[in-house]
Motif scaffolding. Structure first.
Motif, PDB file in Angstrom:
ATOM      1  N   TRP A  21     -45.923 -79.735 -16.325  1.00 41.48           N
ATOM      2  CA  TRP A  21     -47.027 -78.947 -16.879  1.00 41.48           C
ATOM      3  C   TRP A  21     -46.531 -77.853 -17.822  1.00 41.48           C
ATOM      4  N   TYR A  22     -45.333 -77.368 -17.569  1.00 46.20           N
ATOM      5  CA  TYR A  22     -44.801 -76.266 -18.375  1.00 46.20           C
ATOM      6  C   TYR A  22     -44.010 -76.759 -19.594  1.00 46.20           C
ATOM      7  N   GLU A  23     -43.842 -78.054 -19.743  1.00 45.80           N
ATOM      8  CA  GLU A  23     -43.114 -78.607 -20.893  1.00 45.80           C
ATOM      9  C   GLU A  23     -44.109 -78.860 -22.033  1.00 45.80           C
ATOM     10  N   VAL A  24     -44.261 -77.870 -22.888  1.00 45.24           N
ATOM     11  CA  VAL A  24     -45.265 -77.928 -23.957  1.00 45.24           C
ATOM     12  C   VAL A  24     -44.920 -79.037 -24.944  1.00 45.24           C
ATOM     13  N   ASP A  25     -45.886 -79.912 -25.181  1.00 50.84           N
ATOM     14  CA  ASP A  25     -45.673 -81.073 -26.043  1.00 50.84           C
ATOM     15  C   ASP A  25     -46.910 -81.255 -26.921  1.00 50.84           C
ATOM     16  N   VAL A  26     -46.897 -80.618 -28.085  1.00 54.44           N
ATOM     17  CA  VAL A  26     -48.049 -80.654 -28.988  1.00 54.44           C
ATOM     18  C   VAL A  26     -48.337 -82.082 -29.450  1.00 54.44           C
ATOM     19  N   SER A  27     -47.286 -82.861 -29.704  1.00 57.06           N
ATOM     20  CA  SER A  27     -47.485 -84.245 -30.148  1.00 57.06           C
ATOM     21  C   SER A  27     -48.217 -85.061 -29.092  1.00 57.06           C
ATOM     22  N   THR A  37     -29.639 -91.266 -17.340  1.00 56.70           N
ATOM     23  CA  THR A  37     -29.875 -91.898 -18.639  1.00 56.70           C
ATOM     24  C   THR A  37     -28.652 -92.615 -19.190  1.00 56.70           C
ATOM     25  N   GLY A  38     -27.463 -92.285 -18.687  1.00 62.06           N
ATOM     26  CA  GLY A  38     -26.259 -92.920 -19.194  1.00 62.06           C
ATOM     27  C   GLY A  38     -25.811 -92.386 -20.538  1.00 62.06           C
ATOM     28  N   ASP A  39     -26.394 -91.262 -20.987  1.00 64.95           N
ATOM     29  CA  ASP A  39     -25.969 -90.659 -22.251  1.00 64.95           C
ATOM     30  C   ASP A  39     -25.965 -89.146 -22.109  1.00 64.95           C
ATOM     31  N   GLU A  40     -25.792 -88.438 -23.222  1.00 67.14           N
ATOM     32  CA  GLU A  40     -25.677 -86.986 -23.192  1.00 67.14           C
ATOM     33  C   GLU A  40     -26.940 -86.281 -23.693  1.00 67.14           C
ATOM     34  N   SER A  41     -28.066 -86.955 -23.679  1.00 67.72           N
ATOM     35  CA  SER A  41     -29.308 -86.332 -24.135  1.00 67.72           C
ATOM     36  C   SER A  41     -29.674 -85.150 -23.242  1.00 67.72           C
ATOM     37  N   ARG A  42     -30.300 -84.134 -23.846  1.00 69.08           N
ATOM     38  CA  ARG A  42     -30.641 -82.899 -23.140  1.00 69.08           C
ATOM     39  C   ARG A  42     -32.066 -82.453 -23.494  1.00 69.08           C
ATOM     40  N   ASN A  43     -32.683 -81.718 -22.580  1.00 70.07           N
ATOM     41  CA  ASN A  43     -33.931 -81.011 -22.861  1.00 70.07           C
ATOM     42  C   ASN A  43     -33.594 -79.610 -23.341  1.00 70.07           C
ATOM     43  N   LEU A  44     -34.164 -79.210 -24.473  1.00 70.75           N
ATOM     44  CA  LEU A  44     -33.886 -77.891 -25.042  1.00 70.75           C
ATOM     45  C   LEU A  44     -35.217 -77.148 -25.174  1.00 70.75           C
ATOM     46  N   ALA A  45     -35.521 -76.319 -24.170  1.00 65.83           N
ATOM     47  CA  ALA A  45     -36.852 -75.728 -24.044  1.00 65.83           C
ATOM     48  C   ALA A  45     -37.229 -74.847 -25.228  1.00 65.83           C
ATOM     49  N   TRP A  46     -36.285 -74.032 -25.734  1.00 66.76           N
ATOM     50  CA  TRP A  46     -36.646 -73.070 -26.770  1.00 66.76           C
ATOM     51  C   TRP A  46     -37.045 -73.719 -28.092  1.00 66.76           C
ATOM     52  N   LEU A  47     -36.721 -75.000 -28.260  1.00 66.83           N
ATOM     53  CA  LEU A  47     -37.050 -75.696 -29.500  1.00 66.83           C
ATOM     54  C   LEU A  47     -38.363 -76.481 -29.394  1.00 66.83           C
ATOM     55  N   ALA A  48     -39.014 -76.441 -28.233  1.00 66.15           N
ATOM     56  CA  ALA A  48     -40.170 -77.308 -27.982  1.00 66.15           C
ATOM     57  C   ALA A  48     -41.350 -77.017 -28.907  1.00 66.15           C
ATOM     58  N   ILE A  49     -41.643 -75.737 -29.169  1.00 71.85           N
ATOM     59  CA  ILE A  49     -42.806 -75.412 -29.995  1.00 71.85           C
ATOM     60  C   ILE A  49     -42.603 -75.875 -31.434  1.00 71.85           C
ATOM     61  N   LEU A  50     -41.478 -75.487 -32.036  1.00 64.72           N
ATOM     62  CA  LEU A  50     -41.222 -75.875 -33.428  1.00 64.72           C
ATOM     63  C   LEU A  50     -41.113 -77.380 -33.600  1.00 64.72           C
ATOM     64  N   SER A  51     -40.569 -78.070 -32.595  1.00 70.34           N
ATOM     65  CA  SER A  51     -40.389 -79.527 -32.702  1.00 70.34           C
ATOM     66  C   SER A  51     -41.615 -80.297 -32.241  1.00 70.34           C
ATOM     67  N   LEU A  52     -42.668 -79.590 -31.862  1.00 72.55           N
ATOM     68  CA  LEU A  52     -43.920 -80.193 -31.383  1.00 72.55           C
ATOM     69  C   LEU A  52     -43.681 -81.104 -30.174  1.00 72.55           C
ATOM     70  N   GLY A  53     -42.704 -80.722 -29.351  1.00 75.52           N
ATOM     71  CA  GLY A  53     -42.444 -81.462 -28.120  1.00 75.52           C
ATOM     72  C   GLY A  53     -41.275 -82.409 -28.163  1.00 75.52           C
ATOM     73  N   GLU A  54     -40.652 -82.565 -29.324  1.00 75.84           N
ATOM     74  CA  GLU A  54     -39.555 -83.529 -29.453  1.00 75.84           C
ATOM     75  C   GLU A  54     -38.285 -83.081 -28.722  1.00 75.84           C
ATOM     76  N   SER A  55     -38.145 -81.780 -28.477  1.00 74.29           N
ATOM     77  CA  SER A  55     -36.905 -81.318 -27.868  1.00 74.29           C
ATOM     78  C   SER A  55     -36.844 -81.553 -26.356  1.00 74.29           C
ATOM     79  N   TRP A  56     -37.899 -82.131 -25.785  1.00 72.74           N
ATOM     80  CA  TRP A  56     -37.782 -82.646 -24.415  1.00 72.74           C
ATOM     81  C   TRP A  56     -37.108 -84.008 -24.531  1.00 72.74           C
ATOM     82  N   HIS A  57     -35.939 -83.965 -25.154  1.00 70.67           N
ATOM     83  CA  HIS A  57     -35.268 -85.175 -25.628  1.00 70.67           C
ATOM     84  C   HIS A  57     -34.651 -85.983 -24.488  1.00 70.67           C
TER      85      HIS A  57
END
Length: 326
Positions: A290-296, A254-274
């Motif tokens: 399939w395991y990356e829960v994304d309510v949005s 990606t050329g940046d420092e973005s990260r996926n943060l699994a524990w925040l996925a439910i509260l963020s409605l999927g946004e933390s698969w950043h």
């Protein structure tokens, strides 16, 4: 402005963001700003909505200590959190910022209103700031990178909330969101932002009254569906800017420092698969496994099945594979 210019994958190198010319119209570089006419008032209001939810925790503590929590309070919190969070994630972010799908006019308007009721700022300013973030992700010009300041804690604090008080960091609306400025419905919602703020506080009051049946439950509904909801949702959103550019996992170039943060996925409605999102900014789905829960993403799929959304952008497995790190 053509769609491709607003949603091209940003790939900024260290010196100057190569994606900026494709993403943005000709004009000033990353330091361009649009000073607020009443910056002192803007800072005061930003501080107010930052501090008040924390002060409300004292009332919440007193309520819990005295066993005065009503079941209706948690129902009101759940309803208002989900609705306003979807306004941000599905509306402000995936629909209006990245145009990852199209929707019928009533859905567009509803998402714009719900996002405004979240009290994270007027829709056009929110979108402009986020587009600027993608154009200069973790490079000079990024409004809220945690990597452009001396010290880890200082960088995380700036990315989390500090940047909101620094107007030189904010994006120029004419430069970064000209498409929304040309949209009469969105400009109306943007102009009437404070109406939706007040509505977002009146609704939990009304829900508390309707569910609990008393002025007492109406007031505690306002506490939980207003202040507590704001506290949680705001800091979940802020954590995408801060924590998701510092902690977590990467698997794409990606050329940046973005990260996926699994524990925040439910509260963020999927946004933390950043990190997934930064790899494929126009994708309507941030959870790419399939395991990356994304309510949005589920909501967008539901809207499509109902015929309320179409042209949903999806990333083919082959394209994902081509961008995997070695």
């Amino acid at each position: 402005m053509p769609l491709s210019e607003l949603t091209a994958d940003p790939r900024p190198p260290a010196a100057a963001p190569a994606s900026a010319p494709a993403l943005l119209p000709p004009g000033p570089g990353p330091d361009d700003v649009q000073p607020t006419a009443h910056e002192w008032l803007d800072r005061f209001l930003t501080g107010l909505i930052t501090v008040i939810p924390f002060l409300a925790l004292g009332v919440v503590g007193w309520q819990l200590w005295n066993s005065l929590l009503h079941p209706s309070d948690l129902v009101v919190l759940a309803i208002t959190y989900i609705l306003t969070a979807l306004g941000i994630t599905v509306g402000f972010h995936r629909l209006f910022t990245h145009r990852s799908f199209k929707a019928v006019a009533p859905v567009r308007a509803a998402l714009a209103v719900l996002g405004s009721a979240a009290i994270e700022g007027p829709i056009i300013s929110w979108v402009a700031d986020h587009r600027k973030h993608h154009a200069f992700s973790d490079q000079p010009g990024d409004p809220h990178s945690p990597h452009l300041h001396h010290g880890v804690l200082r960088g995380l604090l700036h990315a989390h909330v500090g940047w909101l008080f620094i107007h030189t960091e904010r994006a120029n609306r004419q430069r970064y969101a000209p498409d929304l400025l040309d949209d009469p419905v969105i400009t109306f919602v943007d102009r009437t932002f404070f109406v939706w703020v007040l509505t977002g506080l009146a609704v939990p009051f009304g829900l508390g009254w309707a569910i609990g049946g008393s002025i007492d439950t109406a007031l505690t509904g306002l506490l939980w569906g207003g202040a507590v909801r704001m506290l949680i949702l705001h800091h979940v959103t802020y954590s995408i800017n801060s924590l998701c550019h510092f902690f977590g996992r990467q698997r794409f170039e990606t050329g940046d420092e973005s990260r996926n943060l699994a524990w925040l996925a439910i509260l963020s409605l999927g946004e933390s698969w950043h990190h997934n999102h930064h790899a494929f900014p126009t994708s309507a789905h941030h959870g790419l496994r399939w395991y990356e829960v994304d309510v949005s993403s589920m909501v967008i799929r539901g809207l499509r099945r109902l015929g309320l959304a179409w042209d949903v952008v999806e990333v083919a497995p082959e394209r994902q594979a081509a961008k995997l790190t070695a």
